[in-house]
Design a protein around this motif. Structure first.
Motif, PDB file in Angstrom:
ATOM      1  N   VAL A 178      -0.336   9.993  -1.099  1.00 41.35           N
ATOM      2  CA  VAL A 178       0.297  10.142   0.215  1.00 41.35           C
ATOM      3  C   VAL A 178       1.809  10.236   0.373  1.00 41.35           C
ATOM      4  CG1 VAL A 178       0.565   8.717   2.360  1.00 41.35           C
ATOM      5  CG2 VAL A 178      -1.497   8.599   1.134  1.00 41.35           C
ATOM      6  N   ALA A 179       2.616   9.502  -0.417  1.00 39.69           N
ATOM      7  CA  ALA A 179       4.007   9.714  -0.501  1.00 39.69           C
ATOM      8  C   ALA A 179       4.305  10.980  -0.916  1.00 39.69           C
ATOM      9  CB  ALA A 179       4.540   8.750  -1.569  1.00 39.69           C
ATOM     10  N   ALA A 180       3.452  11.773  -1.888  1.00 41.43           N
ATOM     11  CA  ALA A 180       3.895  13.053  -2.520  1.00 41.43           C
ATOM     12  C   ALA A 180       3.688  14.033  -1.198  1.00 41.43           C
ATOM     13  CB  ALA A 180       3.064  13.335  -3.679  1.00 41.43           C
ATOM     14  N   VAL A 181       2.392  13.846  -0.491  1.00 45.65           N
ATOM     15  CA  VAL A 181       2.001  15.062   0.430  1.00 45.65           C
ATOM     16  C   VAL A 181       2.692  14.863   1.726  1.00 45.65           C
ATOM     17  CG1 VAL A 181       0.079  15.830   1.526  1.00 45.65           C
ATOM     18  CG2 VAL A 181      -0.442  15.247  -0.820  1.00 45.65           C
ATOM     19  N   VAL A 182       2.714  13.640   2.166  1.00 49.88           N
ATOM     20  CA  VAL A 182       3.503  13.435   3.473  1.00 49.88           C
ATOM     21  C   VAL A 182       4.903  13.578   3.647  1.00 49.88           C
ATOM     22  CG1 VAL A 182       3.679  11.871   5.428  1.00 49.88           C
ATOM     23  CG2 VAL A 182       1.638  11.965   4.254  1.00 49.88           C
ATOM     24  N   GLY A 183       5.715  12.997   2.315  1.00 50.02           N
ATOM     25  CA  GLY A 183       6.952  13.083   2.287  1.00 50.02           C
ATOM     26  C   GLY A 183       7.823  12.347   3.163  1.00 50.02           C
ATOM     27  N   GLY A 184       9.007  13.090   3.654  1.00 49.13           N
ATOM     28  CA  GLY A 184       9.642  12.241   4.601  1.00 49.13           C
ATOM     29  C   GLY A 184      10.047  10.612   4.612  1.00 49.13           C
ATOM     30  N   TRP A 185      10.040  10.127   5.594  1.00 48.63           N
ATOM     31  CA  TRP A 185      10.555   8.802   5.505  1.00 48.63           C
ATOM     32  C   TRP A 185       9.265   7.869   5.043  1.00 48.63           C
ATOM     33  CZ3 TRP A 185       7.332   5.077   7.993  1.00 48.63           C
ATOM     34  CH2 TRP A 185       6.381   5.569   8.906  1.00 48.63           C
ATOM     35  N   VAL A 186       7.975   8.383   5.256  1.00 52.05           N
ATOM     36  CA  VAL A 186       6.926   7.495   4.310  1.00 52.05           C
ATOM     37  C   VAL A 186       7.109   7.314   3.028  1.00 52.05           C
ATOM     38  CG1 VAL A 186       4.420   7.594   3.971  1.00 52.05           C
ATOM     39  CG2 VAL A 186       5.381   8.288   6.205  1.00 52.05           C
ATOM     40  N   ASP A 187       7.394   8.510   2.323  1.00 51.91           N
ATOM     41  CA  ASP A 187       7.721   8.602   0.817  1.00 51.91           C
ATOM     42  C   ASP A 187       9.137   7.632   0.763  1.00 51.91           C
ATOM     43  OD1 ASP A 187       8.090   9.129  -1.692  1.00 51.91           O
ATOM     44  OD2 ASP A 187       9.190  11.154  -1.256  1.00 51.91           O
ATOM     45  N   GLN A 188      10.317   7.883   1.549  1.00 46.69           N
ATOM     46  CA  GLN A 188      11.301   6.877   1.176  1.00 46.69           C
ATOM     47  C   GLN A 188      11.024   5.553   1.159  1.00 46.69           C
ATOM     48  OE1 GLN A 188      14.552   7.800   0.806  1.00 46.69           O
ATOM     49  NE2 GLN A 188      14.039   9.757   0.516  1.00 46.69           N
ATOM     50  N   VAL A 189      10.338   5.160   2.193  1.00 47.48           N
ATOM     51  CA  VAL A 189      10.163   3.993   2.520  1.00 47.48           C
ATOM     52  C   VAL A 189       9.326   3.226   1.124  1.00 47.48           C
ATOM     53  CG1 VAL A 189       8.785   1.837   3.702  1.00 47.48           C
ATOM     54  CG2 VAL A 189      10.365   3.497   4.919  1.00 47.48           C
ATOM     55  N   LEU A 190       8.065   3.746   0.844  1.00 48.86           N
ATOM     56  CA  LEU A 190       7.326   3.412  -0.199  1.00 48.86           C
ATOM     57  C   LEU A 190       8.045   3.533  -1.324  1.00 48.86           C
ATOM     58  CD1 LEU A 190       4.184   5.352   0.645  1.00 48.86           C
ATOM     59  CD2 LEU A 190       4.407   2.596   0.564  1.00 48.86           C
ATOM     60  N   SER A 191       9.086   4.360  -1.761  1.00 49.33           N
ATOM     61  CA  SER A 191       9.340   4.511  -3.038  1.00 49.33           C
ATOM     62  C   SER A 191      10.632   3.532  -3.184  1.00 49.33           C
ATOM     63  CB  SER A 191      10.478   5.991  -2.971  1.00 49.33           C
ATOM     64  OG  SER A 191       9.334   6.906  -3.124  1.00 49.33           O
ATOM     65  N   ARG A 192      11.413   3.180  -2.023  1.00 47.84           N
ATOM     66  CA  ARG A 192      12.393   2.027  -2.072  1.00 47.84           C
ATOM     67  C   ARG A 192      11.809   0.882  -2.367  1.00 47.84           C
ATOM     68  NH1 ARG A 192      14.912   6.147  -1.955  1.00 47.84           N
ATOM     69  NH2 ARG A 192      14.391   5.991  -4.238  1.00 47.84           N
ATOM     70  N   LEU A 193      10.522   0.604  -1.671  1.00 49.35           N
ATOM     71  CA  LEU A 193       9.992  -0.529  -1.884  1.00 49.35           C
ATOM     72  C   LEU A 193       9.437  -0.781  -3.497  1.00 49.35           C
ATOM     73  CD1 LEU A 193       8.803  -3.165  -0.005  1.00 49.35           C
ATOM     74  CD2 LEU A 193       6.653  -1.864  -0.334  1.00 49.35           C
ATOM     75  N   VAL A 194       8.941   0.145  -4.096  1.00 48.79           N
ATOM     76  CA  VAL A 194       8.424   0.261  -5.304  1.00 48.79           C
ATOM     77  C   VAL A 194       9.694  -0.197  -6.147  1.00 48.79           C
ATOM     78  CG1 VAL A 194       7.578   1.672  -7.256  1.00 48.79           C
ATOM     79  CG2 VAL A 194       6.309   1.399  -4.860  1.00 48.79           C
ATOM     80  N   ASP A 195      10.612   0.745  -5.840  1.00 50.79           N
ATOM     81  CA  ASP A 195      11.973   0.502  -6.838  1.00 50.79           C
ATOM     82  C   ASP A 195      12.435  -0.963  -6.839  1.00 50.79           C
ATOM     83  OD1 ASP A 195      12.030   3.072  -7.283  1.00 50.79           O
ATOM     84  OD2 ASP A 195      13.743   3.415  -6.253  1.00 50.79           O
ATOM     85  N   MET A 196      12.266  -1.757  -5.784  1.00 50.36           N
ATOM     86  CA  MET A 196      12.447  -2.978  -5.513  1.00 50.36           C
ATOM     87  C   MET A 196      11.772  -3.749  -6.312  1.00 50.36           C
ATOM     88  SD  MET A 196      15.266  -3.383  -3.802  1.00 50.36           S
ATOM     89  CE  MET A 196      16.391  -2.581  -2.832  1.00 50.36           C
ATOM     90  N   LEU A 197      10.412  -3.658  -6.290  1.00 47.82           N
ATOM     91  CA  LEU A 197       9.532  -4.465  -6.936  1.00 47.82           C
ATOM     92  C   LEU A 197       9.629  -4.241  -8.401  1.00 47.82           C
ATOM     93  CD1 LEU A 197       6.371  -4.240  -4.767  1.00 47.82           C
ATOM     94  CD2 LEU A 197       7.923  -5.884  -5.099  1.00 47.82           C
ATOM     95  N   MET A 198      10.060  -2.983  -8.842  1.00 51.65           N
ATOM     96  CA  MET A 198      10.198  -2.792 -10.223  1.00 51.65           C
ATOM     97  C   MET A 198      11.373  -3.366 -10.984  1.00 51.65           C
ATOM     98  SD  MET A 198       8.408   1.057 -10.674  1.00 51.65           S
ATOM     99  CE  MET A 198       8.409   0.782 -12.464  1.00 51.65           C
ATOM    100  N   ALA A 199      12.205  -3.830  -9.875  1.00 52.31           N
ATOM    101  CA  ALA A 199      13.613  -4.249 -10.419  1.00 52.31           C
ATOM    102  C   ALA A 199      13.274  -5.790 -11.010  1.00 52.31           C
ATOM    103  CB  ALA A 199      14.628  -4.378  -9.564  1.00 52.31           C
ATOM    104  N   ILE A 200      12.260  -6.272 -10.845  1.00 49.64           N
ATOM    105  CA  ILE A 200      11.970  -7.646 -11.606  1.00 49.64           C
ATOM    106  C   ILE A 200      11.165  -7.459 -12.656  1.00 49.64           C
ATOM    107  CG2 ILE A 200      11.220  -9.985 -11.163  1.00 49.64           C
ATOM    108  CD1 ILE A 200      11.520  -9.524  -8.275  1.00 49.64           C
ATOM    109  N   PRO A 201      11.455  -7.962 -13.749  1.00 48.07           N
ATOM    110  CA  PRO A 201      10.609  -7.793 -14.932  1.00 48.07           C
ATOM    111  C   PRO A 201       9.277  -8.409 -14.734  1.00 48.07           C
ATOM    112  CG  PRO A 201      12.690  -9.020 -15.586  1.00 48.07           C
ATOM    113  CD  PRO A 201      12.620  -8.884 -14.261  1.00 48.07           C
TER     114      PRO A 201
END
Lengths: 539, 289, 318
Positions: free
Chosen positions: B112-135
């Motif tokens: 969905v993030a790849a196809v829709v792009g835009g803010w949906v992608d931004q929000v999802l990607s940032r959220l994942v970045d945050m979650l992945m910053a914890i080992p």
């Protein structure tokens, strides 16, 4: 016996004998070059010409005793002044590469190391081969930069590759290849990636270098008109085999082989004006931008009549493809509007009706990326039939067969996947998919530029035939003026997002021209070997 | 889908393809496959293969290897051989569920993030970045402390945490496909997002996703085993390879190899999956040429 | 140069922001714990009065936002609260253990980073040969094994059968450096196995990826020798990917360290964390998680900054 003087001057500097190059692999190796021989005299320029898969680049690299990963020189000799490079150890061979034989790659942007200054990449070979010390080499580099017309030659070399333009970079690479004063230069499509007007600069630089330094050269290209300007002799290759060889004038004037004749005749397509006066598409003073405040299109107006072809011509960055995005709704314009059959189109794709979408179809530049590799041709062409027209079963089958016939494809291709088709066949499937929607207008985005010349010509012929038979209208985007002549009724010349000149092809293409149009027209290489000479003499 | 597909002679039946694929397989890939099927066999027929129950106390503690107790007994007097067999079910089962969950969540959101792009992608990607910053292991420990080490909690926690990794990969490969002209053609045709994902994107990213499934499986499997080893994964008396190592660890100091056997069972399965994935990615990259 | 500074500053800002968010996540995660911490401390039998007293002492009667800021300012000033299990200040508990863990991870990194980079470059240079295949089989096996498997194999052979090094790594501050090193070597080797394998595979892939670029072919066609091509043409462009590889694996050490410390009874942060999770000792778990997460973020930050700084496009803007 031959007298001694003759021996030294006439003996070829490079001789390739019975060269066979095949793919590397445990099983089923394929021959890419099938027993090709050639010889190159000192100071001579040999053109290697052919379409993709002809093996010309592979031969060029083999002249340096080099084969790319996945390829293997299976047999033959590469004699440089009598020394067989293939029999030498890698270490010995290295002493020839860059020093006696140097290479100029297709894309300088990729072939220059991004981490080092241009000057260091010039002096490197000279120092490594012990030809001269860094300071001497640097002075020579500045001299060459000047000779090749590069800006600020003293400091030019202090820049990094990403800091100079494509044409300059390509010239810098020509200069770098001269660092060891080689006997032979191998040019591998050195102007192919460039715009026409830049191509002239680089072509001139290459010719000046070769002539001033009396360097022999192998010039590899797919473009006969380009090679005609530079080569003394031309070899035509096809599928790894020699088709024909001859002096440049002779080969151009009296080609012996049918294949060469075909290559020569490609540029002779021409279309006469057709049209009905019924406006299908009208773009009214459209402006567009990707980032606010940075216009990519300014005040563009274009009209396409039914059964006619309007060509959008321009170099890269002219905004011609952006206009296509605006028309299709992918990029809403900031100003102006678009009408289809006098009905205004909504600016965004999402807000357009299904039937509006159906009326505007598109054909793409790269047949490889325009067809889904996981769908059979039947599904690719069938989807618009089902989606727009609701066809199924027998009706669908009937229509599929008609479309295949219209695009001159065999019916059994319907069950094939795209990777089982050739480039030209894929492009035909792309056309069939567009036709399936029964559109009013097809946007053709550089549809022939990724294809070989002969295949491209067939595609153009198909588009012309369809226009004649069903009165199709095209908005045709291209950078190639030869293609414009072949297919267009009307021409829109674009530059930096603005229209430079527009009108009937016959008007635009006959004098008096606007400056830029003139430059573009002049830049298109002609088959005449004297073309570049005349052009330079005029300038 | 709704199209009439006439089966022409061009089409090769699936079993034929499988057979010819096997014939061309490298020895390492075949080995991996054989091992995988052996584990599968053990998992399916565990109750018939194991001489004793999973949690039944059948003898004294730490009985040596014997004909009756092939690998001896553990600290509570349970048959180690039987527990080894049952553990296959438990550990692999949980891993499989968690991996599937990770792919359902991460895969769907990634596309969905790849196809829709835009803010949906931004929000999802940032959220994942945050979650992945914890080992991952630390995060898992923290969550397990909060929610307890039940099977459901394990599956949910590992599935959700790993979904972030799946999201990243799916998004990246789907992006590569989403910029293709045939996807643009589908958009211009007016296709819905779900259709584009299902018909244009998904078929073209299946092979990297499949390879990723194997690698993610290995990763989660090792993680589950580690957590169980630390005493925070599957809880006793459920048999689990990681926990079995911990329970019997003191045997090592007497020079006995028994505690290494469950650890070896973990290693062998992971190697086998890796070998199959290697073979598969090799094949997939060869096909695309 | 300005652009470069801007990019680095942006990245630093993002790192700080991430850290802030993570602190919230960790704080809130613990808040979500079912049941009341006060009951947790006193056990089920506690009188309501005692619970209320403890709640007040811990500040649990305050609103959540103000408690978060209290906790955060405590973190910044080194006041990490008291362990619920022992009543000791958390800082005291962490102090030695953090040093021990850093010592272990540092030793492992010192062995594995050079080894992995060297092997990775060699495997890339001799790619698709027998050497390469053997190395890749070995690394594949190594990354497939759980740390405790490698650890126990080492213990079985080196500690039990050969009796060289004790299997328990009870280091403390009074030991000499050499003694300490001897006790650290087995856990360090265990960690080296796994991280080295990961790192080597990634280094190999990164180098091979670079070796196929046109400018490397151009270097060959200039007649340059293999070493010059590697050192002068490949490495300058390989820093970003290689540093990335190193950092990713140092970060991986953080995870590996937890299991390895438990196996070798090594008094480090990982073991403390596992113990505290089992005892539900919240302040310790919170603090340990924050340290692990901060290290992880810091490492990633370093990798990103290196790749920004080694990018010629940013170093030498147009």
């Amino acid at each position: 016996m031959i007298d001694e003087k003759d021996e030294t001057t006439n003996r070829p500097i490079l001789e390739i004998r019975d060269l066979i190059i095949s793919t590397e692999g445990r099983k089923a190796t394929r021959q890419l070059v099938k027993s090709v021989s050639l010889s190159l005299a000192a100071g001579e320029v040999l053109g290697l010409i052919g379409e993709s898969g002809a093996g010309k680049s592979t031969i060029g690299l083999a002249a340096m005793g080099y084969a790319r990963d996945g390829m293997r020189i299976s047999s033959g000799e590469v004699l440089f002044k009598g020394t067989d490079l293939l029999k030498l150890s890698e270490r010995k061979r290295r002493q020839f590469r860059g020093k006696r034989i140097a290479y100029v790659a297709q894309s300088a942007a990729a072939a220059f190391n991004p981490a080092h200054k241009l000057i260091d990449q010039y002096t490197e070979a000279a120092v490594a081969h012990g030809v001269s010390d860094a300071a001497t080499a640097e002075n020579e580099a500045i001299e060459l930069y000047r000779e090749l017309g590069l800006p600020e030659p003293e400091t030019f070399g202090q820049r990094y590759p990403h800091q100079v333009s494509g044409g300059q970079l390509q010239r810098a690479m020509v200069a770098a290849s001269m660092a060891c004063h080689p006997d032979i230069l191998v040019f591998d499509e050195p102007t192919t990636a460039l715009d026409v007007t830049t191509q002239i600069e680089v072509l001139t630089a290459i010719r000046r270098t070769i002539r001033n330094h009396h360097t022999a050269a192998i010039y590899i290209t797919h473009d006969l008109a380009v090679v005609a300007q530079i080569a003394d002799r031309i070899m035509v290759l096809r599928s790894g085999e020699l088709v024909e060889e001859g002096k440049t004038e002779q080969l151009l004037e009296q080609p012996k082989q049918e294949y060469t004749r075909k290559l020569l005749s490609v540029r002779n397509l021409h279309k006469d004006d057709t049209g009905s006066g019924e406006v299908v598409l009208s773009v009214d003073s459209v402006s567009a931008e990707y980032k606010p405040g940075v216009p990519v299109l300014q005040d563009i107006s274009v009209q396409v009549e039914r059964g006619r072809t309007v060509a959008l011509v321009g170099e890269s960055g002219s905004g011609k493809s952006t206009l296509a995005r605006v028309v299709t709704g992918l990029l809403p314009p900031v100003k102006g509007g678009i009408k289809l059959h006098n009905a205004p189109l909504t600016p965004t794709l999402k807000s357009r009706e299904k039937d509006t979408l159906r009326r505007l179809q598109m054909i793409y530049q790269l047949p490889d990326t325009s067809l889904n590799p996981r769908q059979r041709v039947r599904e690719i062409i069938g989807r618009p039939l089902q989606f727009y027209l609701g066809l199924k079963g027998q009706e669908m089958e009937q229509r599929l067969k008609e479309l295949m016939a219209m695009t001159e494809l065999e019916e059994y291709f319907l069950d094939r996947f795209p990777h089982e088709l050739s480039g030209g066949q894929k492009q035909r499937v792309g056309i069939a998919r567009a036709l399936a929607a029964e559109p009013d207008l097809i946007i053709c985005d550089e549809v022939t530029s990724a294809l070989d010349q002969l295949v491209g010509e067939q595609i153009l012929n198909l588009l012309l035939k369809l226009q004649k038979e069903i009165g199709m209208s095209y908005l045709f985007i291209t950078h190639d003026l030869g293609t414009v002549d072949a297919i267009a009724d009307e021409v829109v010349v674009m530059r930096k997002g603005k229209v430079v000149e527009q009108g009937r092809k016959t008007d635009v293409f006959s004098p008096p021209h606007k400056d830029y149009t003139q430059k573009l027209l002049n830049s298109v290489p002609e088959m005449d070997p004297q073309w570049l000479n005349k052009l330079l003499a005029e300038a | 889908m709704m199209m009439t597909k006439t089966h022409s002679s061009e089409k090769v039946p699936l079993w034929r393809k499988v057979l010819s694929g096997l014939a061309e397989a490298p020895p390492t890939g075949l080995l991996g496959l054989v091992v995988l099927f052996t584990y599968l066999f053990v998992i399916v027929f565990a109750p018939w293969l194991a001489p004793f129950g999973e949690a039944t106390i059948v003898a004294d503690a730490f009985a040596p290897w014997s004909a009756e107790h092939l690998l001896g007994t553990d600290s509570l007097g349970r048959d180690i051989y039987s527990r080894l067999i049952y553990a296959a079910r438990n550990t692999v089962g949980i891993t499989l569920m968690a991996t599937l969950l990770a792919f359902v969540i991460g895969g769907a959101l990634g596309m969905v993030a790849a196809v829709v792009g835009g803010w949906v992608d931004q929000v999802l990607s940032r959220l994942v970045d945050m979650l992945m910053a914890i080992p991952l292991l630390i995060f898992a420990l923290l969550l397990l402390m909060i929610f307890g080490s039940s099977v459901t909690a394990l599956i949910l926690i590992l599935g959700c945490l790993e979904a972030t990794r799946v999201f990243r990969l799916t998004r990246a490969v789907a992006m590569n496909v989403a910029v293709m002209d045939y996807v643009e053609a589908a958009r211009l045709r007016g296709e819905k997002m779900l259709w584009i994902i299902r018909r244009e994107i998904l078929p073209n990213i299946l092979s990297p996703l499949f390879a990723e499934f194997g690698l993610r499986f290995c990763f989660i499997f090792l993680l589950v085993s580690s957590l169980s080893f630390l005493g925070l994964g599957l809880q006793p008396p459920t048999a689990d390879w990681g926990a079995m190592v911990r329970e019997n660890a003191m045997l090592i100091t007497f020079g006995r190899v028994t505690p290494l056997l469950p650890a070896a069972a973990i290693a062998i399965l992971t190697i086998a999956v890796n070998l199959v994935v290697d073979w598969f990615t090799h094949k997939a990259s060869g096909l695309s040429k | 140069m300005n652009q470069l500074l801007m990019t680095v500053a942006k990245r630093l800002g993002l790192g700080l922001f991430t850290l802030l968010i993570i602190s919230m996540v960790i704080f809130l995660a613990v808040e979500m714990l079912p049941g009341d911490i006060a009951t947790e401390i006193l056990g089920q039998m506690a009188t309501p009065e005692a619970v209320a007293a403890i709640r007040q002492e811990l500040g649990l009667d305050q609103p959540i936002v103000s408690r978060y800021f209290d906790w955060l300012s405590g973190l910044l000033t080194g006041d990490l609260g008291q362990s619920l299990a022992t009543g000791q200040p958390v800082l005291e508990l962490l102090d030695d253990r953090l040093i021990n863990t850093l010592y272990l991870a540092g030793t492992a990194a010192l062995i594995s980073v050079p080894l992995a980079l060297g092997l990775g470059v060699i495997a890339a240079l001799y790619r698709n040969t027998l050497v390469d295949r053997a190395v890749s089989m070995f690394t594949l096996s190594a990354i497939s094994m759980p740390e405790f498997f490698i650890a126990y194999v080492l213990i079985l052979f080196i500690s039990v059968q050969l009796g060289w090094i004790p299997s328990m790594s009870k280091v403390d501050a009074d030991q000499s450096l050499l003694e300490r090193l001897q006790l650290t070597i087995l856990p360090a080797i265990t960690l080296t196995f796994v991280t080295c394998a990961h790192m080597m595979r990634m280094t190999r892939a990164a180098i091979i990826n670079l070796l196929s670029s046109p400018y490397i072919e151009m270097a060959y066609l200039k007649g340059l020798g293999p070493w010059r091509i590697i050192v002068h043409h490949t490495l300058p462009n390989a820093w970003a990917p290689i540093v990335n590889v190193i950092v990713m694996n140092l970060a991986y050490l953080i995870t590996g360290v937890v299991v390895v410390e438990v196996v070798f009874v090594y008094p480090g942060l990982g073991q403390l964390m596992v113990d505290s999770v089992a005892k539900r000792d919240l302040p310790v778990v919170q603090a340990a998680s924050m340290i692990f997460a901060a290290t992880y973020i810091l490492l990633n930050l370093i990798a990103d900054v290196v790749s920004i700084v080694s990018n010629p496009r940013l170093l030498h803007p147009k």
